[in-house]
Design an enzyme around this catalytic site. Structure first.
Site, PDB file in Angstrom:
ATOM      1  N   TYR A   1      36.427  46.047  38.616  1.00 52.13           N
ATOM      2  CA  TYR A   1      35.148  46.185  37.914  1.00 52.13           C
ATOM      3  C   TYR A   1      34.620  47.622  37.972  1.00 52.13           C
ATOM      4  CZ  TYR A   1      34.982  41.027  38.270  1.00 52.13           C
ATOM      5  OH  TYR A   1      35.260  39.679  38.199  1.00 52.13           O
TER       6      TYR A   1
ATOM      7  N   LYS B   1      47.183  41.093  46.026  1.00 50.94           N
ATOM      8  CA  LYS B   1      48.296  40.665  45.179  1.00 50.94           C
ATOM      9  C   LYS B   1      49.274  41.831  45.192  1.00 50.94           C
ATOM     10  CE  LYS B   1      50.228  37.722  42.445  1.00 50.94           C
ATOM     11  NZ  LYS B   1      50.754  36.450  42.928  1.00 50.94           N
TER      12      LYS B   1
ATOM     13  N   ASP C   1      46.745  34.024  45.190  1.00 48.84           N
ATOM     14  CA  ASP C   1      47.032  32.700  44.620  1.00 48.84           C
ATOM     15  C   ASP C   1      47.266  31.679  45.728  1.00 48.84           C
ATOM     16  OD1 ASP C   1      49.215  34.337  45.106  1.00 48.84           O
ATOM     17  OD2 ASP C   1      50.307  33.836  43.281  1.00 48.84           O
TER      18      ASP C   1
ATOM     19  N   ASP D   1      35.255  37.554  43.357  1.00 47.91           N
ATOM     20  CA  ASP D   1      34.478  36.824  42.344  1.00 47.91           C
ATOM     21  C   ASP D   1      35.100  35.457  42.081  1.00 47.91           C
ATOM     22  OD1 ASP D   1      32.749  36.194  40.313  1.00 47.91           O
ATOM     23  OD2 ASP D   1      33.391  37.788  38.954  1.00 47.91           O
TER      24      ASP D   1
ATOM     25  N   ASP E   1      33.890  31.274  43.463  1.00 50.56           N
ATOM     26  CA  ASP E   1      33.548  30.099  42.649  1.00 50.56           C
ATOM     27  C   ASP E   1      34.249  28.863  43.220  1.00 50.56           C
ATOM     28  OD1 ASP E   1      31.910  31.571  40.916  1.00 50.56           O
ATOM     29  OD2 ASP E   1      32.692  30.571  39.119  1.00 50.56           O
TER      30      ASP E   1
HETATM   31 MG    MG Z   1      31.143  35.119  39.567  1.00 46.59          MG
END
Ligand code: MG
Ligand code: NAI
Length: 369
Positions: A134, A184, A217, A241, A245
């Protein structure tokens, strides 16, 4: 002349369900009776439609004059998401250099788990908050043509990784002593390889913390199959991020999750916000879950040095959840009138006398502060 107050809070209700959950968080904090002053800043998509910007040009200076920012959410179907996010949320996180995003995920007693057997969940995510995927570096060429190309470059700096990794080790030291670094670095050969190297360097300073490198992952799967094996996770902006979730789901749902964006020891104004977005699908109906917002206020009080008040408020959230007073997203209406779901939660939390009779009648024991 400004009145001398202990804490000045910049309140940015934002868009959609943001103002609804922020109103509840504000009531909960006010019930603690602290010496605290709120400045409500009407920034967000309405501001954008009126002024062409999500916040005024001196927005950063305005928030710097406060001790903390409490933000609802941004995002409105009428404005492209990258405009709202970069115009306010990322502008604040990056503009204030709030490099660590803390996201605790704990399944509270009484809140239904999506997993069979309701395994315990008690994780803390430390997400890098200013660079990585980001960073905002990239561009597009051949606009509108068949040849059009879009480049999005991840940025990892040694100093940027080191500061967030070191902070995560410190936090792991004060918890169960396990740090998981999510990368990763098999497929990504540069940024995450540097990240792994920095983790190894910093690990040498923390012999009491057991650390592990886990590919993101595999970690996503382990969060579901063996959640209690995870204590503190340090992750990049994007991975943090996404993983949080999943973590929010493990603690009952998006409405439960809280976050703090901080830059320890820098003096920068920290920002606190629920993990969820503006939830346009449920906004305006009074059914949004206010827990993530109120829990974010707990994190804010901790950072402001109000440890005792933060503790009281967290115990109150736990007590109300344990009593089964919840919004519909976590399994039960806390009031027969759907439109009062979230306010009933806060009314019990704060022991609001105006609601006391109704709540007794409905058999909800008062479990507030
Ligand atoms: Mg988010
Ligand atoms: P979202 O988090 O707003 O909603 C995802 C799902 O969770 C929806 O079904 C929603 O109803 C539910 N949900 C969210 N908050 C809830 C709450 N407090 N109580 C009960 N249910 C809740 O994410 P979505 O739909 O991807 O994005 C909606 C908008 O929010 C977009 O414009 C997006 O860019 C923005 N967004 C903003 C964020 C922020 O301001 N921090 C973070 C994530 C998204």
């Amino acid at each position: 002349m400004l009145r001398a107050v202990t804490h000045r809070i910049a309140l940015i209700p934002g868009d959609g369900a943001g103002p609804e959950v922020m109103a509840e968080a504000r009531k909960a904090v006010d019930a603690l009776g602290l010496d605290l002053e709120w400045t409500e800043l009407p920034w967000g998509s309405v501001h954008y439609r009126e002024h062409g910007a999500m916040m005024p040009p001196d927005g950063l200076d305005v928030v710097r004059r406060h001790d903390a920012i409490l933000l609802g959410a941004v995002g409105d179907p009428s404005v492209p998401d990258h405009v709202t996010l970069w115009g306010l949320l990322l502008a604040l996180r990056q503009g204030l250099d709030l490099w660590a995003n803390l996201r605790p995920a704990r399944l509270l007693d009484g809140v239904p788990s999506p997993l069979a057997g309701s395994p315990a969940v008690d994780m803390l995510f430390v997400r890098e908050n200013t660079e990585g995927e980001y960073a905002g570096v990239g561009g597009r060429a051949h606009a509108g043509m068949e040849l059009e190309v879009a480049l999005e470059t991840s940025v990892f700096t040694r100093a940027g990784v080191r500061r967030v990794v070191r902070y995560a080790f410190e936090l792991a030291e004060s918890r169960r002593g396990v740090l998981t670094s999510a990368t990763k670095s098999n497929a990504s050969r540069y940024g995450y390889v540097l990240w792994d190297e920095v983790v190894e360097e910093v690990a040498a300073e923390f012999p009491g913390v057991r650390h592990e490198h886990v590919l993101v992952d595999a970690l996503a799967a382990r969060m579901v199959t063996n959640p209690l094996s995870i204590d503190v996770v340090v992750a990049s902006n994007l991975f943090g991020d996404v993983l949080t979730d999943i973590a929010a789901a493990l603690q009952g749902g998006m409405g439960m999750a809280a976050s703090a964006s901080v830059a320890p020891s820098s003096g920068a104004t920290p920002m606190f916000e629920p993990v969820h977005g503006s939830a346009p699908d449920i906004a305006g109906r009074g059914i949004a879950n206010p827990v993530g917002a109120i829990w974010s206020a707990v994190l804010m009080l901790e950072q402001l040095g109000e440890g005792a008040a933060a503790h009281r408020l967290m115990r109150a959230i736990e007590a109300v959840c344990r009593e089964g007073i919840r919004t519909a997203d976590i399994g039960r209406r806390c009031d027969r009138d759907e439109g009062r779901g979230m306010t009933a939660f806060t009314a019990v939390l704060t022991c609001d006398p105006r609601h006391r009779k109704t709540l007794y009648r409905q058999g909800f024991p008062l479990a507030g502060l």
